[in-house]
Enzyme design. Structure first.
Site, PDB file in Angstrom:
ATOM      1  CG  HIS A  53      -1.165  -1.666   1.585  1.00  0.00           C
ATOM      2  ND1 HIS A  53      -2.121  -1.478   0.823  1.00  0.00           N
ATOM      3  CD2 HIS A  53      -1.356  -2.118   2.382  1.00  0.00           C
ATOM      4  CE1 HIS A  53      -3.023  -2.676   1.064  1.00  0.00           C
ATOM      5  NE2 HIS A  53      -2.140  -2.621   1.759  1.00  0.00           N
ATOM      6  CB  SER A  76      -0.806   0.473  -3.914  1.00  0.00           C
ATOM      7  OG  SER A  76      -0.823   0.975  -3.261  1.00  0.00           O
ATOM      8  CB  SER A  81      -4.346   1.109   0.052  1.00  0.00           C
ATOM      9  OG  SER A  81      -3.476   0.412  -0.992  1.00  0.00           O
ATOM     10  CG  ASP A 138       0.956  -5.575   2.484  1.00  0.00           C
ATOM     11  OD1 ASP A 138      -0.351  -6.772   2.453  1.00  0.00           O
ATOM     12  OD2 ASP A 138       0.780  -5.093   3.023  1.00  0.00           O
ATOM     13  CG  ASN A 225       1.299 -11.380   9.419  1.00  0.00           C
ATOM     14  OD1 ASN A 225       0.901 -10.763   9.230  1.00  0.00           O
ATOM     15  ND2 ASN A 225       0.369 -12.245  10.094  1.00  0.00           N
ATOM     16  CE  LYS A 230       1.777  -6.848   9.218  1.00  0.00           C
ATOM     17  NZ  LYS A 230       0.356  -7.532   9.309  1.00  0.00           N
ATOM     18  CG  ASP A 234       0.133  -4.233  10.438  1.00  0.00           C
ATOM     19  OD1 ASP A 234      -0.873  -4.011  10.653  1.00  0.00           O
ATOM     20  OD2 ASP A 234       0.767  -3.620  10.241  1.00  0.00           O
ATOM     21  CB  CYS A 239      -7.353  -3.784  12.115  1.00  0.00           C
ATOM     22  SG  CYS A 239      -6.648  -4.559  10.592  1.00  0.00           S
ATOM     23  CG  HIS A 345      -3.848  -8.873   1.386  1.00  0.00           C
ATOM     24  ND1 HIS A 345      -3.631  -7.800   1.588  1.00  0.00           N
ATOM     25  CD2 HIS A 345      -3.794  -9.005   0.153  1.00  0.00           C
ATOM     26  CE1 HIS A 345      -2.543  -7.734   0.711  1.00  0.00           C
ATOM     27  NE2 HIS A 345      -3.051  -8.093  -0.336  1.00  0.00           N
TER      28      HIS A 345
HETATM   29  P1  NAI Z   1      -6.256 -14.623  11.916  1.00  0.00           P
HETATM   30  O1  NAI Z   1      -5.906 -15.813  10.673  1.00  0.00           O
HETATM   31  O2  NAI Z   1      -5.523 -14.834  12.323  1.00  0.00           O
HETATM   32  O3  NAI Z   1      -7.501 -14.710  12.152  1.00  0.00           O
HETATM   33  C1  NAI Z   1      -8.159 -15.406  10.745  1.00  0.00           C
HETATM   34  C2  NAI Z   1      -9.824 -15.711  11.687  1.00  0.00           C
HETATM   35  O4  NAI Z   1     -10.617 -15.872  10.959  1.00  0.00           O
HETATM   36  C3  NAI Z   1      -9.701 -17.599  12.242  1.00  0.00           C
HETATM   37  O5  NAI Z   1      -9.578 -17.312  13.209  1.00  0.00           O
HETATM   38  C4  NAI Z   1     -10.176 -18.358  11.164  1.00  0.00           C
HETATM   39  O6  NAI Z   1     -10.277 -19.545  12.417  1.00  0.00           O
HETATM   40  C5  NAI Z   1     -11.195 -17.109  10.577  1.00  0.00           C
HETATM   41  N1  NAI Z   1     -12.135 -17.890   9.921  1.00  0.00           N
HETATM   42  C6  NAI Z   1     -11.635 -18.689   8.937  1.00  0.00           C
HETATM   43  N2  NAI Z   1     -12.744 -18.631   8.027  1.00  0.00           N
HETATM   44  C7  NAI Z   1     -13.820 -18.363   8.273  1.00  0.00           C
HETATM   45  C8  NAI Z   1     -15.361 -17.951   7.787  1.00  0.00           C
HETATM   46  N3  NAI Z   1     -15.405 -18.978   6.716  1.00  0.00           N
HETATM   47  N4  NAI Z   1     -16.261 -17.413   9.026  1.00  0.00           N
HETATM   48  C9  NAI Z   1     -15.732 -16.941  10.011  1.00  0.00           C
HETATM   49  N5  NAI Z   1     -14.711 -16.742  10.690  1.00  0.00           N
HETATM   50  C10 NAI Z   1     -13.719 -17.712   9.898  1.00  0.00           C
HETATM   51  O7  NAI Z   1      -5.602 -13.692  10.825  1.00  0.00           O
HETATM   52  P2  NAI Z   1      -5.621 -12.310  10.666  1.00  0.00           P
HETATM   53  O8  NAI Z   1      -3.784 -11.652  11.227  1.00  0.00           O
HETATM   54  O9  NAI Z   1      -6.675 -11.964  11.911  1.00  0.00           O
HETATM   55  O10 NAI Z   1      -5.688 -11.522   9.278  1.00  0.00           O
HETATM   56  C11 NAI Z   1      -7.265 -11.852   8.655  1.00  0.00           C
HETATM   57  C12 NAI Z   1      -6.871 -10.875   6.881  1.00  0.00           C
HETATM   58  O11 NAI Z   1      -6.682  -9.358   7.510  1.00  0.00           O
HETATM   59  C13 NAI Z   1      -5.739 -11.722   6.401  1.00  0.00           C
HETATM   60  O12 NAI Z   1      -6.362 -11.401   4.878  1.00  0.00           O
HETATM   61  C14 NAI Z   1      -4.847 -10.437   6.431  1.00  0.00           C
HETATM   62  O13 NAI Z   1      -3.383 -11.229   5.261  1.00  0.00           O
HETATM   63  C15 NAI Z   1      -5.852  -9.102   6.536  1.00  0.00           C
HETATM   64  N6  NAI Z   1      -5.172  -8.272   7.020  1.00  0.00           N
HETATM   65  C16 NAI Z   1      -5.575  -6.447   6.836  1.00  0.00           C
HETATM   66  C17 NAI Z   1      -4.868  -6.315   7.177  1.00  0.00           C
HETATM   67  C18 NAI Z   1      -5.179  -4.448   6.597  1.00  0.00           C
HETATM   68  O14 NAI Z   1      -4.923  -3.445   7.335  1.00  0.00           O
HETATM   69  N7  NAI Z   1      -6.357  -4.426   6.259  1.00  0.00           N
HETATM   70  C19 NAI Z   1      -3.438  -5.621   8.198  1.00  0.00           C
HETATM   71  C20 NAI Z   1      -3.553  -7.315   8.742  1.00  0.00           C
HETATM   72  C21 NAI Z   1      -4.070  -7.849   8.365  1.00  0.00           C
END
Ligand code: NAI
Length: 477
Positions: A53, A76, A81, A138, A225, A230, A234, A239, A345
């Site tokens: 981003h 990006s 973003s 990313d 990550n 991190k 983050d 969030c 993501h």
């Molecule tokens: P995580 O693996 O810690 O959490 C994801 C959770 O979703 C897990 O606990 C999992 O069991 C649950 N899950 C999976 N499928 C599901 C479903 N069908 N229904 C309900 N729950 C379900 O991952 P994290 O670190 O929380 O990241 C989540 C996403 O956010 C990733 O795609 C990551 O790349 C993204 N991300 C986005 C950021 C942003 O600024 N927008 C910052 C950091 C991460």
């Protein structure tokens, strides 16, 4: 000096530079990297292609990599973003809009998918024929392009865009069809020149482990990550800040008193649920993992399924990194003007493709990155950033201080892979704990935090060195 770049408007550079100056004060980890390594320049000779981003915080990261000796090209990792003033300031650097002297950036807010992948290709194509020798990724799109291109070139196969399972993958296959015709070894050559990739986010890390398991990974990777400083900061506190910022800027709907559903209670979900609760929403969590579901319950949230509450909730946020978490059928069953957004993501957490296909659905654009979808029965829902991550599409992403933690890990990971390449055979690694603790340490003074120091006796009693590391690898924080 002339160089290629493509941004929205170099006239925004001065505004960008002022915000970069403010951000530098809030990014003590990155500034400490400049102070520590600015003279020795451990990244001299590094040609870093970055796909992350293009925000003000990322500008501070890019200029830190340059201060450490690297040559950099940037895009990006999301079509919405980019902060155009940040992109402009990075390109202009110490020069002027007429004679830019900074870093080639290919990014603007509101790219089409074709433009997005064109930008990625430009940043991976070094002038003079050399490719990059490092990637800072990313979500893994840059890494994926190099791998997919190499795969097609090795197989001597011409990609068939009509077989793509998504519009976006069709765009990638079209791009690869063109590069195969123009330069048949382009991606193989680039892949062979890369010493390693450092990956920022959960979804990108997931892709890397999958490729490694399949024996397809072409170069070593550091999973940034899963540095504690991190993902536990983050993903969670970032969030917690930027989710409601996105919802507020997009809709200005009062969150207090509303029912908000947070799908997923991982690091991102925990931060999102806390921020919505902080605004006075009644928060409901959905989970597939019993451990995270139990955590949510003990944190005081109702835990149930989307199906159970689809008709009563006002706000839906997906945080899972999974696909089809909110389906077109769910959206059809929502309350009038329910708000639907994703902070994971990729844009497939909400089935946007399915929503567009609902017979009779009508899309009314309210303003950039805010759309109302009217169903044939007359009720509407409000979708943020077309299902792409709303905190960066509708707001400005995470604030500088938390990104300083993430990006200090990125800088350390780039140095580690670039300088100690031989110590990292192809595989996926995390940074050692002493570096993780160092990143945290660099951020304590700014918050007035005073640490307690172990006495010699306490250190011997616990079997923990006075200077750390303080925890075993299995400790989960
Ligand atoms: P995580 O693996 O810690 O959490 C994801 C959770 O979703 C897990 O606990 C999992 O069991 C649950 N899950 C999976 N499928 C599901 C479903 N069908 N229904 C309900 N729950 C379900 O991952 P994290 O670190 O929380 O990241 C989540 C996403 O956010 C990733 O795609 C990551 O790349 C993204 N991300 C986005 C950021 C942003 O600024 N927008 C910052 C950091 C991460």
């Amino acid at each position: 000096m002339t160089f290629d770049y493509k941004v929205a408007d170099l006239g925004l550079a001065e505004f960008g530079r002022k915000e970069i100056r403010l951000a530098e004060h809030e990014m003590p980890g990155l500034m400490a990297m400049r102070a520590q390594y600015g003279e020795s320049k451990p990244l001299a000779g590094a040609r870093i292609m970055g796909s992350l981003h293009m925000t003000i915080q990322t500008a501070v990261l890019i200029e830190t990599l340059v201060a450490l000796g690297a040559e950099v090209r940037w895009v990006s990792c999301n079509i919405f973003s980019t902060q155009d003033h940040a992109a402009a300031a990075v390109v202009v650097g110490s020069g002027t809009a007429d004679a830019p002297a900074g870093v080639p950036v290919f990014a603007w807010k509101g790219e089409t998918l074709e433009e997005y992948w064109w930008c990625t290709e430009q940043a991976l194509t070094w002038p003079g024929g050399d490719g990059p020798n490092m990637i800072l990724d990313d979500g893994g799109d840059a890494t994926m392009l190099v791998h997919k291109g190499t795969e097609f070139e090795k197989a001597g196969a011409v990609p068939d865009p009509s077989t793509a399972d998504s519009e976006e993958y069709g765009v990638v296959l079209k791009l690869l069809t063109r590069t195969l015709a123009e330069s048949p070894n382009k991606w193989t050559t680039i892949g062979q020149g890369i010493k390693g990739v450092t990956e920022e986010t959960t979804t990108g890390v997931h892709r890397l482990y999958e490729m490694h398991k399949a024996g397809a990974l072409l170069f070593p990777a550091i999973n940034v990550n899963d540095s504690v400083t991190k993902s536990k900061f983050d993903n969670k506190y970032g969030c917690r800040h930027s989710l409601i910022d996105g919802i507020n800027r997009a809709t200005d709907v009062l969150i207090g008193g509303k029912v908000a559903v947070v799908c997923g209670y991982g690091d991102v979900g925990k931060g999102c649920a806390e921020s919505l609760r902080g605004q006075g929403a009644r928060v409901i969590v959905t989970e597939i993992d019993p451990i995270c579901a139990l955590q949510a319950a003990m944190d005081g949230y109702q835990v149930t399924t989307v199906d159970d509450v689809v008709g009563i909730a006002d706000i839906f946020v997906t945080t899972t990194g999974n696909k089809d978490v909110i389906t077109a059928d769910h959206m059809a069953a929502m309350k009038h003007q329910a708000i639907v957004g994703n902070i994971g993501h990729f844009d497939n957490e909400i089935d946007m493709a399915g929503l567009y296909k609902v017979p009779g659905i009508e899309r009314v654009n309210i303003k950039p990155q805010v759309d109302e979808f009217r169903f044939p029965d007359g009720h509407t829902i409000i979708v943020l950033s077309e299902g792409r991550l709303l905190n960066l599409g509708n707001a400005t992403g995470h604030p500088s201080f938390v990104m300083s933690n993430s990006f200090t890990n990125q800088v350390l990971a780039q140095i580690e892979l670039f300088v100690k390449t031989a110590e990292y055979p192809t595989g996926v690694y995390v940074l050692p704990k002493h570096l993780d603790e160092m990143v945290a340490r660099l951020h304590l003074d700014a918050l007035g935090v005073k640490l307690t120091e172990l006495t010699k006796e306490q250190s011997a009693y616990l079997g923990v060195p006075i200077e750390g590391p303080y925890k075993a690898e299995a400790y989960r924080y």
